[in-house]
Motif scaffolding. Structure first.
Motif, mmCIF file in Angstrom:
data_model
loop_
_atom_site.group_PDB
_atom_site.id
_atom_site.type_symbol
_atom_site.label_atom_id
_atom_site.label_comp_id
_atom_site.label_asym_id
_atom_site.label_seq_id
_atom_site.Cartn_x
_atom_site.Cartn_y
_atom_site.Cartn_z
ATOM 1 N N VAL A 135 0.866 -1.187 0.000
ATOM 2 C CA VAL A 135 0.000 0.000 0.000
ATOM 3 C C VAL A 135 0.893 1.223 0.000
ATOM 4 N N CYS A 136 0.674 2.086 -0.961
ATOM 5 C CA CYS A 136 1.503 3.304 -1.063
ATOM 6 C C CYS A 136 0.889 4.379 -0.170
ATOM 7 N N THR A 137 1.720 4.975 0.708
ATOM 8 C CA THR A 137 1.202 6.052 1.570
ATOM 9 C C THR A 137 1.809 7.393 1.167
ATOM 10 N N ARG A 138 3.080 7.599 1.452
ATOM 11 C CA ARG A 138 3.719 8.880 1.096
ATOM 12 C C ARG A 138 4.267 8.867 -0.330
ATOM 13 N N GLY A 139 4.716 7.713 -0.753
ATOM 14 C CA GLY A 139 5.376 7.607 -2.044
ATOM 15 C C GLY A 139 6.422 6.509 -1.941
ATOM 16 N N GLU A 140 6.988 6.149 -3.072
ATOM 17 C CA GLU A 140 7.981 5.076 -3.084
ATOM 18 C C GLU A 140 9.360 5.685 -3.273
ATOM 19 N N GLU A 141 10.327 5.171 -2.476
ATOM 20 C CA GLU A 141 11.691 5.683 -2.599
ATOM 21 C C GLU A 141 12.273 5.255 -3.932
ATOM 22 N N GLY A 142 12.971 6.181 -4.574
ATOM 23 C CA GLY A 142 13.565 5.876 -5.869
ATOM 24 C C GLY A 142 14.950 6.467 -5.992
ATOM 25 N N ILE A 143 15.579 6.167 -7.098
ATOM 26 C CA ILE A 143 16.919 6.691 -7.396
ATOM 27 C C ILE A 143 16.888 7.211 -8.817
ATOM 28 N N GLN A 144 17.502 8.366 -9.035
ATOM 29 C CA GLN A 144 17.638 8.858 -10.400
ATOM 30 C C GLN A 144 19.114 9.134 -10.678
ATOM 31 N N THR A 145 19.488 8.881 -11.891
ATOM 32 C CA THR A 145 20.907 8.998 -12.276
ATOM 33 C C THR A 145 21.051 10.056 -13.348
ATOM 34 N N ARG A 146 22.325 10.435 -13.573
ATOM 35 C CA ARG A 146 22.620 11.368 -14.666
ATOM 36 C C ARG A 146 24.023 11.084 -15.152
ATOM 37 N N GLU A 147 24.349 11.599 -16.305
ATOM 38 C CA GLU A 147 25.683 11.425 -16.857
ATOM 39 C C GLU A 147 26.491 12.670 -16.557
ATOM 40 N N VAL A 148 27.729 12.452 -16.106
ATOM 41 C CA VAL A 148 28.642 13.556 -15.799
ATOM 42 C C VAL A 148 29.950 13.271 -16.503
ATOM 43 N N GLY A 149 30.456 14.208 -17.236
ATOM 44 C CA GLY A 149 31.727 13.997 -17.939
ATOM 45 C C GLY A 149 32.512 15.274 -18.032
ATOM 46 N N CYS A 150 33.824 15.111 -18.206
ATOM 47 C CA CYS A 150 34.701 16.275 -18.352
ATOM 48 C C CYS A 150 34.752 16.631 -19.839
ATOM 49 N N VAL A 151 34.513 17.896 -20.167
ATOM 50 C CA VAL A 151 34.505 18.319 -21.578
ATOM 51 C C VAL A 151 35.298 19.605 -21.730
ATOM 52 N N GLN A 152 35.699 19.860 -22.989
ATOM 53 C CA GLN A 152 36.309 21.149 -23.309
ATOM 54 C C GLN A 152 35.194 22.180 -23.412
ATOM 55 N N LYS A 153 35.431 23.338 -22.776
ATOM 56 C CA LYS A 153 34.385 24.360 -22.764
ATOM 57 C C LYS A 153 34.087 24.876 -24.170
ATOM 58 N N ALA A 154 35.103 24.950 -25.006
ATOM 59 C CA ALA A 154 34.945 25.586 -26.316
ATOM 60 C C ALA A 154 34.002 24.801 -27.214
ATOM 61 N N ASP A 155 34.251 23.500 -27.381
ATOM 62 C CA ASP A 155 33.459 22.738 -28.354
ATOM 63 C C ASP A 155 32.711 21.567 -27.736
ATOM 64 N N GLY A 156 32.827 21.368 -26.431
ATOM 65 C CA GLY A 156 32.101 20.285 -25.791
ATOM 66 C C GLY A 156 32.697 18.916 -26.039
ATOM 67 N N GLU A 157 33.943 18.869 -26.567
ATOM 68 C CA GLU A 157 34.578 17.576 -26.816
ATOM 69 C C GLU A 157 34.887 16.890 -25.495
ATOM 70 N N PRO A 158 34.631 15.560 -25.381
ATOM 71 C CA PRO A 158 34.936 14.874 -24.113
ATOM 72 C C PRO A 158 36.428 14.848 -23.838
ATOM 73 N N ALA A 159 36.776 14.885 -22.555
ATOM 74 C CA ALA A 159 38.175 14.799 -22.118
ATOM 75 C C ALA A 159 38.242 13.844 -20.943
ATOM 76 N N GLU A 160 39.497 13.574 -20.516
ATOM 77 C CA GLU A 160 39.649 12.655 -19.384
ATOM 78 C C GLU A 160 39.085 13.298 -18.123
ATOM 79 N N ASP A 161 38.416 12.464 -17.308
ATOM 80 C CA ASP A 161 37.855 12.973 -16.050
ATOM 81 C C ASP A 161 38.931 13.499 -15.123
ATOM 82 N N ALA A 162 40.139 12.953 -15.242
ATOM 83 C CA ALA A 162 41.234 13.349 -14.336
ATOM 84 C C ALA A 162 41.530 14.837 -14.451
ATOM 85 N N ILE A 163 41.311 15.412 -15.650
ATOM 86 C CA ILE A 163 41.626 16.839 -15.840
ATOM 87 C C ILE A 163 40.699 17.680 -14.969
#
Length: 1769
Positions: A135-163
């Motif tokens: 029986v649902c009372t307040r709501g069901e706990e969930g998880i949401q994800t997203r993608e995070v990556g290191c990119v060059q600001k100028a053109d959005g090209e991916p780069a190593e996360d270490a940078i």
């Protein structure tokens, strides 16, 4: 796994193989091979390579060229490191790799790119073990994800996360979220069934419901909102009508083509086509034109009234046939000619209003253009050809009259000039066009059929005049205006500059609205030439004198005499705002500084107002304290340098202990003198007598004692011996050393104190001394002892007369100018401090010689050398002139447009005294404020719209309507337009933009009109109503007449249709007044103070209590219970009654008691005084100080005190003569007793003076009063008394000793020796040896002067000398040891002043909180100028006061309900619905319904409904055709609803919804019905609703169960289906017994008040009212009797636990219904038992006889003081 799948694949291929044996072999081989592979995996290698983390990226350049390394080593599988050679070299990992070397500047090139959060997924989907909640009372706990990556600001090209990680850590990739519970659609209950859609035949009834909450988060969709049921009122007579005329929407407004173009384009016999074409266009329904009409028609009151006319006209024309009504509708659009402007039409004389309302019927209903009798129209159509021919002839005639070109040019120019000069013409390019609509014939199934099928109906008009839509057009922006701020101030507020644009074309008929016409931006002037801004700052006057009296409590006795008050006080000052001058040129400095003092409006000073009150201190006068008198000195010369005078003086002196405030002149005399003879300045003082030396060098006998002398002066100080050369040297004294047989005497005691301080006639000073016999002489040969009288000596002393003289001084006079010094006392300005002095003056005083107790005597009696000064120099204070500021500017006069009053207003100006005059300076001017009457103020500038004359009525072009049947060229419905312009209130012209900004809404520019046709009836306007003779008496009438040809037409003479007179009863107004609302606060009468804005003056005690008045509003109602102006009830609007604000009463305490004695007679103790509570404070009086916690009614003050340990001393007299107690009496020696008197004496500077009580002296130090000793016999050695013990050596270690000695007074005879002359004893701590130390007491409370209330005081503490056995002793013991004294004995302290709360005056009354209604209040407030301090009176709680406003009726415009939708001239299709606005009155409370009143009462209101000035009085609507299935109108938006659980908002926002339900009219068309519609939108500030199941009572085996919302609304949906209570119940077998029913548990039970009798198998046997006694037994049971509540509702009754054994029951009734015999026996036994219990209880509770008792001694003492206060009072 992979192999397995491969095998399956192989299996799939080979399944149909002809070689099954081969397949089995291959399978066997593969399985063995797989087994080998698994064992290989399971045996791990013994040695493995291990790696460390990668190190930092190193390199010479930034970017990709770097390298990084890591450690690689070989390890055993158990974890320890081993040689590299043990591991497989081929599998060795790299220990170096290339990398990207990050540098700081990479931060600008790279950054984390964050993706959007994905959908919230339940945790249960990711974690296998987690189950989804059932029986649902307040709501069901969930998880949401997203993608995070290191990119060059100028053109959005991916780069190593270490940078990116080098600069900031990687953002999180997932987060918790909440999946809300699904929310089902919630709908209301059904409405009632509609009437049947048909009057005969088979029809439908509908009932609908609406959506309250939309389905959310995957909840159940909404069910059908409509329910249908068929109905059949009765059979139809004749054929049912299958076809209906439907009109379409009006098409866009278009301009007719020029005549030439029209004639050129017009093909023959297609007169009907243009209308058709445009009608088809309009089929799409050009909504814009409709909306435009709404705006142009419904903008103000005229169109409202037009609608009202139409309404009444409709009513009156009901008697006409249907076409007449339809025809009247043509006039509906407001055919009346407007008076100029809006207001005249609203507040014009009342007689014209009914005319407008009732003037509808003067239009001719039988207009040929739209006749009710269509056959007439068909007849007239036959004459069309004749009319066309006539028109052709006319046109030819016109062409024949061609004017010459010049005339044509002149006419053209004149027309253009008129057009340009036409008011408002350039703004409103109004173009009248026409619009058409389509008419179709519709079958009841919804199909369109040929028009001929609807021929039985008359065709509606397909054209109407309209105004072409125009968008608003504006000019370009003007230049920016100059900055409103003309000076430079970097910190102050900025200025503003504006630019504007003008309207070149106004929006017409729903065109695009005008954009903003004014734009503002902040600015600040720049440049060197910009002057700095004027800065304003606060200035203050000097502080007033310090006042202590305002701090006194009500009961303070010092209120009566306030002279000499000192200590803490309060001083005030006035604060005012002035202009601050900066960078003043030197030559203007003096001029400007005066100008800068001019007070200005306080609002100009933005900084915090300085304090206007402060605490101050008046120094309390220090009283002169003097020491005690010294002893009288010797007779000495007045001046030892001049010893010529024979007379001298004996002097005694005292010193000043505490210097007084005003100098030593205020002290009493310090020297007293007694004249004496034979003065001398120096004399010999005998220090001591040496030992007695017998004469002639014998051992005993008579001798002499030589004195040791010292030269002393008159003050007793040692001086050189030669100064005493003139004085007589003391002679050696005669003495005697007793021989062994002589009498032995003690030494003389010191001379006693003189018995009198002076000698007179009756008094003579005497001194005595004594000695005692220590040993008697031998019988023979020895010198005998003297008799008793010779043992005492007396001498005279203080033989000077008792005439004491001293100099007495008067007070110093005023400081006056010393004429010998040139005067420089010019008037100066105020300097810091009050000690400004300008010159030296002089003061004198009187000095006289006074004889004590006699009075003034000649000066020579007093020593001249000691005469005090009579003159001294002094400092003259400077003169101070009064300084006042210049007058402020005159206060502003109120403008008439704000107040509207005709009373003459006054304006004020004031100046402020900033320095009061002093010391003879110039006085202040008497007049500080001036007032004058304001000049006649200028008229306030206002703007109004001016309306111009309506132009002629423009009809739809003849080319458009000429083909419609019955049309006439010169009459019919049209449009007329007018111009409006902007005027100032005084009539001058103004820009239109000014009216747009400041005036009310613009009057309408167009209105519908009607050119009367020849056959129309025309009537004059209604006359005014005739006057009434009195209220409530008779009737009044008004009349109108037929005009022109209408008089002769018969149809116009029909008084039913066109009444020519109207009658109504005279108005009957009765009014009654009644009070409303609460009583106001009690308001004290106000003093007539001038409200000054310039200075913030501080008030003293403003009157806070006494008699005032309170008010209650009066409301006036008419006979219809409608609120009216209070003046109608002859009331000024209030009831007023006297009230009292009680005055505060302070806490009242008694006066201080006297100080108690010091708690110790030696050393430091405490002394106490107290006050008692007499009356507690009330009504906000001063609180009581902190009270004693024990009896809560006393205030104590405790101070330390020091008692001089030498103040009381023991004085012992000489020992008495021996009383020998032994046998050897003849020798007069042996054991004996001596006694002496010991008394406690008060010690003074002259020695012990008077005897006091013994307890005041230290009992430990009391000398012995008797002693036993041996009286020496003749020739025995006689010793003197023992001397004092020598001091013990410190510290007392236990090893030290002390000794005392005696000396031989009589040498022993031969053969006899003297005893020891010294005696020693060991020193023991706290016995005879003591340590000493200082002890410091606590500080006393802060001691103030008796004249002070608070402020600076002194606290003291005492120094004590304490012995090591804790006994306080004289300070000399500590002083002798030279102990360090590092403490300060006195310190300054402050007693907090009891400052009463000081409030400002009441501010002016505010505006009324409501402009009308019953709830309006006027408020005023005051502020705290001085917060209470200490025990001051607290601030009253009431800082705001209110009183009711005058009750005014609340008038408002309100819409009536929409009329029914009517499609003009057709049965269905696009139509219009109308409504009116009317004036309503209410009391503003929202509780009473509004009442309709005359529209004139709303005359002053801006035309608006619920704040919306855009008034819409008509709107398009659709009339459904018969049989058509259609959607209802949208419901109103539902209340805003939040997603919540148990009242907590879950944070998903709020939503509101509206819906449209389906309505069907014909059962055959149900399949063609549209879908129901639902719209939801987010909203703010929603409500939380809870949904709960509700149940009704059981009715048989069923009950009603429904869902209810928390606001009481019954709904469908919203309640959890799982928790739904049971609605049906059934029992098996059915409950057929009388009084039985089926219970919730599904078993048969009995009704309320009946008990169940069950059979042995658990079934109901019968229901009975008889109570039953139940006794369980072992054995079988025939009938089980128990109540309905005794069995478990979830289990069958037979299986109840604990019922296994048999049970038998006592039945009190026999089968015949009579009581059995044993019941009577039980009743008798119970009665006997009851009597026994009662008698025993009586005996036990009976009181014993009272014994004789002694009276109690420990009675409670009566409580002397009742006090229920608390310690914090």
């Amino acid at each position: 796994m992979g192999l397995a799948s491969r095998n399956e694949g192989t299996l799939g291929v080979l399944r149909g193989s002809p070689f099954p044996s081969l397949w089995r072999l291959a399978l066997l081989f593969l399985s063995i091979w797989e087994l080998d592979a698994q064992t290989a995996v399971e045996t791990k290698p013994l040695y493995i390579w291990q790696t460390g983390p990668w190190g930092r990226c190193m390199g010479s350049e930034c970017g990709p060229g770097g390298s990084q390394s890591r450690a690689v080593w070989c390890a055993h599988s158990e974890g320890w490191t081993t040689l590299h050679t043990n591991c497989d070299q081929a599998q060795r990992p790299d220990n170096q790799q290339s990398c990207f070397r990050v540098c700081d500047w990479h931060k600008d090139l790279y950054d984390w790119q964050l993706g959007a959060w994905n959908q919230c997924l339940p945790v249960s989907m990711r974690s296998a073990g987690v189950q989804r909640p059932a029986v649902c009372t307040r709501g069901e706990e969930g998880i949401q994800t997203r993608e995070v990556g290191c990119v060059q600001k100028a053109d959005g090209e991916p780069a190593e996360d270490a940078i990116c990680e080098y600069f900031e850590p990687k953002p999180r990739l997932e987060q918790a979220c909440l999946i809300p519970c699904p929310r089902d659609c919630v709908i209301s209950e059904f409405t009632v069934w509609t009437p049947c859609s048909k009057t005969c035949g088979m029809g439908l009834q509908n009932r609908i419901r609406f959506v309250l909450a939309p389905p959310l988060f995957g909840g159940a969709a909404c069910p059908n909102l409509t329910e249908f049921q068929t109905c059949q009122p009765g059979p139809c007579e004749g054929e049912e009508s299958l076809y209906s005329l439907r009109v379409g929407p009006w098409g866009p407004c278009s301009v007719p083509m020029p005549r030439q173009a029209r004639q050129a384009d017009k093909p023959p016999r297609e007169s009907d086509k243009p209308a058709r074409e445009s009608d088809k266009l309009s089929k799409e329904g050009d909504k814009q034109s409709r909306d435009g009409e709404k705006q142009s028609r419904g903008r103000d009151k005229q169109s409202r009234e037009g609608v009202k006319q139409s309404g009444e006209g409709d009513k009156q024309s009901k008697g006409g046939d249907k076409q007449t009504r339809e025809d009247d509708k043509q006039h509906k659009e407001g055919d009346k000619r407007s008076k100029e402007g809006e207001k005249p039409s609203r507040d014009g004389d009342k007689s014209s209003r009914p005319n407008r309302k009732l003037g509808r019927p003067n239009r001719k209903p039988d207009r040929p253009s739209r006749q009710a009798d269509r056959p007439k129209r068909q007849k007239k159509a036959k004459n069309k050809e004749k009319k066309e021919k006539k028109r052709e002839k006319l046109r030819e005639r016109e062409r024949g009259k061609v004017k010459d070109p010049e005339t044509r040019e002149l006419i053209k120019k004149k027309r253009n000039r008129n057009r340009q000069n036409r008011p408002g013409g350039k703004f409103w390019d109004l173009q009248v066009g026409y619009q058409t609509r389509e008419v179709t014939c519709v079958h009841k199934s919804g199909d369109t059929e040929a028009l001929s099928l609807c021929s039985q109906e008359s065709l509606p008009v397909t054209y109407q005049a309209c105004v072409m839509t125009k968008d608003c057009d504006v000019t370009e922006w003007s230049e920016w205006s100059a900055c409103s701020k003309e000076c430079y101030d970097p910190n102050g507020p900025k200025g503003e500059r504006t630019r504007t644009r003008k309207v070149s074309q106004f929006p017409i008929n729903g065109g695009a609205e005008c954009p903003e016409l004014e734009e503002k931006e902040s600015c600040s002037p720049q440049g060197d030439a910009v002057p700095p801004c004027i800065v304003y700052s606060w200035k203050s006057t000097e502080w007033t004198e310090c006042r202590v009296d305002v701090l006194l409590s009500q009961q303070d006795r010092r209120r009566g005499n306030q002279t000499g008050l000192c200590g803490g006080g309060i001083q005030t000052r006035e604060v005012y705002c002035v202009q601050t001058v900066t960078d003043t040129p030197s030559n203007l400095g003096a001029l400007r500084s005066k100008e800068a003092l001019r007070p200005v409006d306080s609002d100009l000073c933005l900084s915090i107002t300085p304090n206007t009150t402060q605490l101050c201190h008046i120094s309390c006068p220090v009283e002169c304290e003097v020491s005690s008198w010294s002893a009288w000195g010797p007779c000495t010369y007045e001046n030892c340098q001049d010893q010529t005078a024979k007379k001298g003086f004996k002097l005694r002196k005292r010193k000043i202990v505490n210097e007084p405030t005003g100098g030593t002149g205020n002290c009493p005399h310090l020297v007293e003198a007694i004249p004496c003879e034979d003065p001398s300045c120096y004399d010999w003082l005998v220090v001591k007598l040496e030992e007695c030396i017998p004469d002639n060098e014998k051992e005993c006998g008579p001798g002499t004692q030589n004195p040791q002398v010292q030269c002393v002066n008159s003050d007793g100080e040692y001086v050189e011996r030669q100064l005493c050369r003139d004085a007589i040297l003391p002679m050696p004294a005669i003495c005697e050393v007793p021989c062994p047989k002589d009498c032995a005497l003690s030494s003389w005691t010191p001379w006693s104190l003189c018995s009198h301080t002076c000698s007179g006639k009756n008094t003579e000073g005497k001194q005595t001394r004594a000695r005692s016999i220590l040993a008697y002489n031998a019988g023979e040969g020895g010198i005998q002892c003297p008799n008793i009288s010779a043992l005492q000596e007396v001498r005279n002393c203080n033989d000077h007369p008792c005439t004491v003289y001293h100099w007495q001084t008067g007070p110093w006079g005023q400081c006056i100018e010393d004429s010998s010094i040139p005067a420089t006392n010019t008037s100066v300005g105020r300097t810091r401090g009050d000690d400004a002095s300008c010159s030296v003056g002089m003061q004198t005083r009187k000095v006289i010689c006074v004889r004590v107790n006699v009075g003034q005597v000649p000066p020579k009696k007093c020593p001249e050398s000691l005469r005090p000064d009579t003159v001294r120099p002094c400092l003259l204070p400077c003169k101070r002139d009064c300084i006042v500021t210049p007058y402020s500017d005159w206060s502003t006069c109120p403008s008439t447009c704000q107040t509207g009053g005709n009373t003459k207003k006054k304006q004020y100006r004031k100046r402020i005294v900033i320095q009061l005059p002093a010391n003879g300076g110039q006085d202040c001017p008497e007049v500080l404020t001036q007032e004058r009457e304001c000049e006649a103020p200028s008229v306030c500038q206002g703007y109004r719209w001016k309306t111009h004359k309506w132009r002629r009525c423009q009809l739809v072009p003849w080319s458009v309507r000429q083909d419609s049947p019955g049309a006439q060229e010169t009459c019919g419905p049209g449009l007329q337009i007018r111009a409006v312009s902007c005027r100032k209130q005084d009539g001058g012209q103004a820009d239109v933009e000014a009216c747009l900004k400041f005036a009310s809404s613009m009057p309408p520019l167009t209105q519908l009109c009607q050119l009367p046709c020849q056959e129309d009836c025309q009537l004059s306007s209604w006359s005014r109503f005739s006057s009434c003779t009195a209220d409530c008496v008779g009737v009044r009438t008004r009349k109108r007449t037929l005009v022109g040809k209408s008089k002769k037409r018969d149809q116009c003479k029909n008084n039913q249709v066109y009444p020519l007179s109207e009658t109504q009863y005279c108005p009957c107004n009765k009014y009654n007044a009644q009070p409303v609302g609460n009583w106001s606060d009690c308001i004290l009468p106000e003093g007539g103070r001038m409200e000054g804005q310039l200075g913030m003056k501080v008030q003293g005690d403003i009157k806070e209590c006494g008699q005032g008045h309170r008010y209650q509003a009066m409301v006036c109602y008419d006979q219809d219970n409608r609120i009216v102006e209070t003046s109608r009830c002859n009331s000024h609007g209030y009831i007023e009654e006297a009230c009292i604000i009680p005055c505060p009463s302070d806490c009242k305490l008694s006066e201080w008691s006297n100080w108690s004695r010091c708690s110790k007679s030696c050393g430091s103790g405490v002394k106490v005084r107290s006050k008692w509570l007499r009356e507690k404070p009330y009504n906000g009086g001063r609180p009581c100080p902190k009270l004693d916690h024990v009896n809560q009614a006393q205030v104590y003050e405790v101070v330390p005190c020091l008692s001089d340990c030498g103040q009381y001393v023991w004085v012992a007299e000489p020992w008495s003569v021996w009383k020998v107690s032994s046998v050897d009496v003849k020798e007069n020696c042996g054991e004996g007793v001596q006694t002496r008197k010991v008394r406690c004496m008060l010690n003074t500077i002259d020695g012990p003076s008077e005897q006091v009580e013994d307890y005041l002296c230290d009992p430990e130090e009391m000398p012995l009063g008797a002693r036993n000793s041996r009286l020496p016999c003749p020739e025995d050695c006689v010793l003197s008394d023992w001397g004092a013990w020598s001091p013990c050596p410190l510290p007392c270690s236990g090893n030290g000793t002390r000794e005392r000695s005696a000396y031989s007074l009589r040498q022993p005879g031969e053969g006899k020796e003297c005893p020891l002359t010294t005696e020693t004893e060991p020193c023991r701590l706290n016995s005879n040896c003591f340590h000493y130390s200082y002890n410091i007491t606590d500080w006393s409370t802060c001691q103030l002067s008796d004249r002070a209330v608070c402020g600076n005081g002194i606290k003291t503490r005492m120094l004590d000398c304490v012995r090591s056995d804790s006994k306080s002793v004289d300070l000399k013991f500590c002083k002798e040891l030279g102990l360090e004294r590092k403490w300060q004995m006195n310190a300054s302290c402050v007693v907090e002043c009891p400052v009463n709360c000081q409030l400002s005056e009441w501010a002016a009354w505010s505006e009324c909180t409501h402009t009308c209604g019953l709830q309006g209040k006027l408020w005023r407030s005051r502020t705290v100028i001085q917060a209470p301090q200490g025990d001051g009176r607290p601030c009253p709680l009431q800082m705001d006061q209110w009183k009711p406003c005058l009750v005014k009726p609340c008038y408002s415009w309100r819409y009536s309900a929409w009329s029914e939708c009517k499609s003009e001239g057709a049965r269905c299709g696009e139509g219009l619905r109308f409504r009116n606005v009317s004036c309503f009155v209410s009391d503003g409370s929202g509780l009473q319904e509004s009442s309709l009143v005359d529209d004139e009462l709303c005359g002053d209101l801006e035309p608006s409904v619920d704040g919306d000035t855009h008034i819409i009085l008509q709107e398009a609507c659709t009339v459904p055709c018969p049989g058509e299935c259609y959607l209802t109108d949208w419901t109103v938006w539902s209340p805003c609803q939040l997603s919540c659980v148990s009242g907590d908002d879950l944070g998903f926002g709020s939503v509101q919804v509206r819906s449209r339900a389906v309505v069907a009219q014909d059962p055959e068309n149900l399949l063609q019905c549209p879908e129901q519609e639902l719209e939801a939108r987010p909203c703010t500030e929603g409500q939380c609703f809870e949904y709960k199941w509700r149940t009704g009572p059981w009715r048989g085996s069923s009950r009603q169960v429904w869902c209810q919302r928390s606001d009481g609304l019954n709904v469908t949906g919203g309640c959890p289906p799982t928790a739904k209570p049971m609605a049906d119940r059934s029992c098996d077998p059915p409950c057929t017994k009388p009084r039985s029913l089926c219970t919730e548990a599904g078993v048969c039970g009995c009704e309320e008040g009946y008990t169940e009798v069950m059979t042995s198998d658990g079934l109901l046997d019968q229901c009975t009212v008889i109570p039953v006694l139940e006794i369980p037994t072992a054995g079988d049971n025939k009938a089980d009797v128990k109540t309905i509540r005794a069995f478990n509702p979830t289990q069958p009754a037979a299986n109840t636990p604990g019922r296994a054994g048999r049970t038998w029951f006592l039945q009190p009734f026999g089968p015949d219904g009579k009581l059995k015999t044993w019941v009577y026996g039980v009743a008798a036994g119970a009665f006997v038992l009851l009597v026994f219990i009662i008698s025993m209880t009586y005996l036990a509770c009976k009181k014993p006889k009272k014994p004789q008792r002694r009276q109690m001694n420990n009675r409670l003492k009566p409580l002397t003081l009742a006090y229920d206060g608390d310690a914090d009072m």
